[in-house]
Design a protein around this motif. Structure first.
Motif, PDB file in Angstrom:
ATOM      1  N   GLU A  19      -6.027 -62.638 -24.008  1.00  0.00           N
ATOM      2  CA  GLU A  19      -5.453 -63.276 -25.189  1.00  0.00           C
ATOM      3  C   GLU A  19      -4.643 -62.266 -25.989  1.00  0.00           C
ATOM      4  OE1 GLU A  19      -8.099 -64.230 -28.461  1.00  0.00           O
ATOM      5  OE2 GLU A  19      -9.697 -63.034 -27.549  1.00  0.00           O
ATOM      6  N   GLU A  20      -3.717 -62.791 -26.784  1.00  0.00           N
ATOM      7  CA  GLU A  20      -2.996 -61.955 -27.734  1.00  0.00           C
ATOM      8  C   GLU A  20      -3.846 -61.816 -29.000  1.00  0.00           C
ATOM      9  OE1 GLU A  20       1.403 -62.429 -28.518  1.00  0.00           O
ATOM     10  OE2 GLU A  20       0.665 -62.830 -30.558  1.00  0.00           O
ATOM     11  N   VAL A  21      -4.100 -60.593 -29.402  1.00  0.00           N
ATOM     12  CA  VAL A  21      -4.941 -60.331 -30.566  1.00  0.00           C
ATOM     13  C   VAL A  21      -4.101 -60.204 -31.833  1.00  0.00           C
ATOM     14  CG1 VAL A  21      -6.659 -58.768 -31.572  1.00  0.00           C
ATOM     15  CG2 VAL A  21      -6.635 -59.180 -29.099  1.00  0.00           C
ATOM     16  N   LEU A  22      -3.040 -59.420 -31.770  1.00  0.00           N
ATOM     17  CA  LEU A  22      -2.117 -59.253 -32.899  1.00  0.00           C
ATOM     18  C   LEU A  22      -0.691 -59.426 -32.426  1.00  0.00           C
ATOM     19  CD1 LEU A  22      -3.558 -56.132 -34.817  1.00  0.00           C
ATOM     20  CD2 LEU A  22      -3.567 -58.507 -35.570  1.00  0.00           C
ATOM     21  N   ALA A  78       4.793 -61.760 -20.985  1.00  0.00           N
ATOM     22  CA  ALA A  78       4.756 -63.019 -20.240  1.00  0.00           C
ATOM     23  C   ALA A  78       5.079 -62.835 -18.760  1.00  0.00           C
ATOM     24  CB  ALA A  78       5.726 -64.019 -20.855  1.00  0.00           C
ATOM     25  N   GLN A  79       5.567 -61.688 -18.367  1.00  0.00           N
ATOM     26  CA  GLN A  79       5.881 -61.450 -16.957  1.00  0.00           C
ATOM     27  C   GLN A  79       4.588 -61.275 -16.167  1.00  0.00           C
ATOM     28  OE1 GLN A  79       9.133 -61.892 -16.248  1.00  0.00           O
ATOM     29  NE2 GLN A  79       9.308 -62.159 -18.481  1.00  0.00           N
ATOM     30  N   ALA A  80       4.631 -61.663 -14.911  1.00  0.00           N
ATOM     31  CA  ALA A  80       3.422 -61.742 -14.090  1.00  0.00           C
ATOM     32  C   ALA A  80       2.572 -60.473 -14.077  1.00  0.00           C
ATOM     33  CB  ALA A  80       3.798 -62.145 -12.659  1.00  0.00           C
ATOM     34  N   PRO A  81       3.159 -59.276 -13.928  1.00  0.00           N
ATOM     35  CA  PRO A  81       2.300 -58.085 -13.866  1.00  0.00           C
ATOM     36  C   PRO A  81       1.425 -57.892 -15.104  1.00  0.00           C
ATOM     37  CG  PRO A  81       4.508 -57.565 -13.103  1.00  0.00           C
ATOM     38  CD  PRO A  81       4.579 -58.941 -13.701  1.00  0.00           C
ATOM     39  N   MET A  82       1.888 -58.367 -16.254  1.00  0.00           N
ATOM     40  CA  MET A  82       1.080 -58.273 -17.464  1.00  0.00           C
ATOM     41  C   MET A  82       0.287 -59.551 -17.700  1.00  0.00           C
ATOM     42  SD  MET A  82       1.709 -55.212 -18.439  1.00  0.00           S
ATOM     43  CE  MET A  82       0.914 -55.140 -20.018  1.00  0.00           C
ATOM     44  N   ALA A  83       0.941 -60.693 -17.523  1.00  0.00           N
ATOM     45  CA  ALA A  83       0.303 -61.976 -17.853  1.00  0.00           C
ATOM     46  C   ALA A  83      -0.998 -62.189 -17.078  1.00  0.00           C
ATOM     47  CB  ALA A  83       1.269 -63.124 -17.576  1.00  0.00           C
ATOM     48  N   THR A 110      -0.677 -56.432 -29.754  1.00  0.00           N
ATOM     49  CA  THR A 110      -1.873 -56.012 -29.029  1.00  0.00           C
ATOM     50  C   THR A 110      -2.501 -57.189 -28.298  1.00  0.00           C
ATOM     51  OG1 THR A 110      -2.309 -54.275 -30.655  1.00  0.00           O
ATOM     52  CG2 THR A 110      -4.159 -54.961 -29.273  1.00  0.00           C
ATOM     53  N   TRP A 111      -2.962 -56.915 -27.086  1.00  0.00           N
ATOM     54  CA  TRP A 111      -3.588 -57.939 -26.248  1.00  0.00           C
ATOM     55  C   TRP A 111      -4.973 -57.476 -25.795  1.00  0.00           C
ATOM     56  CZ3 TRP A 111       1.517 -56.716 -26.262  1.00  0.00           C
ATOM     57  CH2 TRP A 111       2.437 -57.764 -26.417  1.00  0.00           C
ATOM     58  N   LYS A 112      -5.860 -58.441 -25.593  1.00  0.00           N
ATOM     59  CA  LYS A 112      -7.151 -58.177 -24.945  1.00  0.00           C
ATOM     60  C   LYS A 112      -6.962 -58.406 -23.453  1.00  0.00           C
ATOM     61  CE  LYS A 112     -10.952 -59.525 -26.905  1.00  0.00           C
ATOM     62  NZ  LYS A 112     -12.084 -60.380 -27.413  1.00  0.00           N
ATOM     63  N   GLY A 113      -7.427 -57.462 -22.644  1.00  0.00           N
ATOM     64  CA  GLY A 113      -7.189 -57.534 -21.218  1.00  0.00           C
ATOM     65  C   GLY A 113      -8.392 -58.004 -20.418  1.00  0.00           C
ATOM     66  N   ARG A 114      -8.128 -58.326 -19.168  1.00  0.00           N
ATOM     67  CA  ARG A 114      -9.180 -58.716 -18.229  1.00  0.00           C
ATOM     68  C   ARG A 114      -9.611 -57.543 -17.349  1.00  0.00           C
ATOM     69  NH1 ARG A 114      -5.708 -63.581 -17.291  1.00  0.00           N
ATOM     70  NH2 ARG A 114      -6.661 -65.313 -18.441  1.00  0.00           N
ATOM     71  N   VAL A 115      -8.963 -56.408 -17.505  1.00  0.00           N
ATOM     72  CA  VAL A 115      -9.278 -55.225 -16.707  1.00  0.00           C
ATOM     73  C   VAL A 115      -9.542 -54.065 -17.665  1.00  0.00           C
ATOM     74  CG1 VAL A 115      -7.879 -55.998 -14.753  1.00  0.00           C
ATOM     75  CG2 VAL A 115      -6.843 -54.581 -16.536  1.00  0.00           C
ATOM     76  N   ALA A 169       6.633 -52.602 -14.384  1.00  0.00           N
ATOM     77  CA  ALA A 169       7.034 -53.731 -13.538  1.00  0.00           C
ATOM     78  C   ALA A 169       7.405 -54.941 -14.386  1.00  0.00           C
ATOM     79  CB  ALA A 169       5.904 -54.076 -12.574  1.00  0.00           C
ATOM     80  N   ALA A 170       6.628 -55.196 -15.442  1.00  0.00           N
ATOM     81  CA  ALA A 170       6.924 -56.329 -16.319  1.00  0.00           C
ATOM     82  C   ALA A 170       8.225 -56.116 -17.080  1.00  0.00           C
ATOM     83  CB  ALA A 170       5.767 -56.540 -17.300  1.00  0.00           C
ATOM     84  N   ALA A 171       8.461 -54.900 -17.549  1.00  0.00           N
ATOM     85  CA  ALA A 171       9.703 -54.609 -18.263  1.00  0.00           C
ATOM     86  C   ALA A 171      10.909 -54.809 -17.349  1.00  0.00           C
ATOM     87  CB  ALA A 171       9.662 -53.183 -18.801  1.00  0.00           C
TER      88      ALA A 171
END
Length: 538
Positions: free
Chosen positions: A447-450, A437-442, A300-305, A161-163
């Motif tokens: 946070e962004e880790v790398l 940065a798109q809503a489905p991912m943001a 790489t990002w750290k997620g909330r889910v 969806a973000a892509a």
């Protein structure tokens, strides 16, 4: 010394196909010599087990490149399969053929029979696609291709969806009408087990009386009478042995070992061979040159889910997915780490996609000694979006260091050595952040880790991808196909220029790299090469 019609050096993606196709009629005897051992290992057959084979010397050549200025002086790790099935037994199993324009360019460069319309029938004949047959896809072939769209991790849907919101169309099949867009990767598995070239082609061929396969058989030299290849010398169990080829020696040892063997046998750059005291059989300057490879990097990002980290890291999670795999051959262990992906253009002026995407619903920032930490991801919920360049203009080389056939060759990728490659990679990594940065991912990112939010300037981004990039394991073109012996190694029928009874049939013959993972095209090359051999010996 035993004599066979065909001696095939290497039981990799192309070599396995050759063995099956050349022996099918029963008219010809075939000997396959593989330097490695059996593919009947649990972590080879389990799809996600390739994290365990990433550094395992029992199944992996574990090549190390020269320190590369383009990669901030790093010496890159190059895993290559050293077992039945070759790299198809330790790869990530993504089945992408390459773009129509890639193969049309091969034909336009003076290689008749290699345009898209020429190779499409081979691809369709090879496939048994779970998604069904259509104008571009085949069913009933030896390579089962699994459709993962209903099996991927839920985060893959957010990535898609973000892509799409970032400007990419959704693409249901990267091997269909168009390659561009984002979608779910199809992979080479069947019933939860890896579908390597050994499983698809070599194992059926080994049941025939006219096929002999020798493992732990390291070919050290091609034997010649004048300029005709008549056999090979190889080492097995500490003994030096020979096998004679009544019709042809076919080198299918891959983009590293094929040029290495030619050079050791006296076919290659004259100055190199003379300097190492190797008698020159035929001076062919491009053996080992024109090395092309795809360079990749992950953000790489750290997620909330929760991500796959929460199920693959703890002992109880490992036990759960392990039992599920053993009983049902399903779950995360039955898949690749690359579940989503895609192809995009870094600039609208590009005539076709020049970057490939990879979405992974887990992260491996924290290193683990001795293995690729696929099965032991980070202790927090993480995910990665990676990319690799499709058609880099940088060129490297692979050259032997000595006349010792057991010494690893000198691999010089020369990554990011052109301004074009640096510029397009800079644009590409910026696009990764645009997707995130798109809503489905943001909305699920903590946070962004790398590389981290402090890396923002062009100079810093370039420095980061030089430090963190590496091969995505697609080296090609070191025995390049072309009509001019001054610029190529083999002709359009894969015969070594200036020689007889000798062909090279594997990814080393690609005139240029393709957009996508190279295993499908390597298998196709084996299929087409076998057709040519059979035509010439009908």
């Amino acid at each position: 010394m035993q004599t066979y019609d065909f001696v095939i050096v290497g039981a990799g993606s192309a070599g396995c196909v050759l063995a099956e196709r050349l022996s099918a009629s029963g008219r010809f005897s075939v000997l396959v010599l593989e330097a490695g051992g059996s593919d009947r290992r649990f972590y080879v057959q389990m799809p996600l087990g390739y994290g365990k084979t990433f550094f395992d010397p029992a199944v992996n050549w574990n090549y190390k490149t020269e320190p590369d200025p383009g990669l901030a002086g790093n010496a890159d790790h190059w895993p290559r399969g050293r077992l039945l099935g070759g790299s198809s037994s330790i790869n990530a199993m993504v089945w992408v053929r390459g773009a129509r324009a890639d193969f049309d360019a091969w034909a336009e460069a003076g290689n008749p029979g290699w345009g898209y319309d020429d190779v499409l029938p081979a691809f369709k004949a090879i496939e048994d696609n779970e998604a069904g047959a259509d104008e571009w896809r085949g069913t009933g072939g030896p390579v089962h291709v699994t459709d993962n769209r209903k099996k991927v991790h839920p985060l893959t849907g957010r990535y898609l969806a973000a892509a799409r919101m970032a400007g990419l169309p959704l693409n249901p099949d990267f091997n269909g009408e168009s390659q561009e867009g984002a979608g779910v990767y199809q992979i080479t598995t069947r019933n939860g087990r890896r579908m390597s070239a050994a499983r698809a082609f070599l194992r059926p061929a080994m049941r025939r009386k006219n096929v002999r396969v020798e493992t732990d058989a390291h070919v050290t030299k091609i034997l010649f009478e004048g300029t005709r290849a008549v056999g090979v010398e190889y080492s097995r169990n500490g003994r030096t042995m020979q096998a004679r080829a009544g019709r042809e020696v076919i080198v299918s040892a891959g983009s590293v070992n094929s040029p290495q063997l030619l050079q050791l046998s006296g076919i290659g750059p004259a100055e190199l061979l003379s300097g190492l005291g190797i008698p020159i059989v035929h001076a062919l300057e491009n053996v080992g040159r024109n090395l092309q490879d795809h360079q990749g990097i992950n953000y790489t990002w750290k997620g909330r889910v929760p991500t796959l980290n929460q199920i693959l890291r703890p002992w109880w999670g490992k036990a759960l997915v392990g039992v599920r795999y053993l009983l049902l051959r399903s779950g995360p262990l039955s898949m690749s780490m690359n579940q989503g992906g895609g192809f995009f253009r870094t600039d609208a002026a590009q005539p076709r996609p020049n970057m490939q995407l990879y979405f992974q619903a887990f992260s491996t920032v924290i290193p683990r000694s001795g293995e690729r930490p696929i099965l032991s991801p980070d202790p927090w919920p993480g995910f990665s979006i990676g990319l690799s360049n499709c058609r880099p203009s940088s060129r490297g080389e692979i050259m032997i260091r000595s006349a010792d056939p057991f010494e690893q060759p000198r691999i010089s990728p020369n990554a990011y050595s052109t301004n074009e490659d640096v510029s397009e990679m800079l644009d590409a990594v910026k696009f990764l952040r645009r997707i995130a940065a798109q809503a489905p991912m943001a909305e699920i990112i903590e946070e962004e880790v790398l590389p981290g939010p402090s890396i923002t300037s062009d100079d810093d981004l370039i420095q980061d991808f030089r430090k963190r990039s590496g091969t995505v394991y697609h080296p090609v073109s070191t025995c390049r196909m072309g009509p001019d012996p001054a610029r190529a190694v083999v002709d359009a029928r894969l015969r070594v220029h200036g020689m007889s009874g000798l062909r090279v049939v594997d990814a080393s013959i690609f005139p240029d790299n393709i957009a996508g993972n190279t295993n499908a095209a390597s298998i196709m090359t084996g299929w087409k090469g076998a057709e040519m051999v059979l035509e010439d010996h009908s």
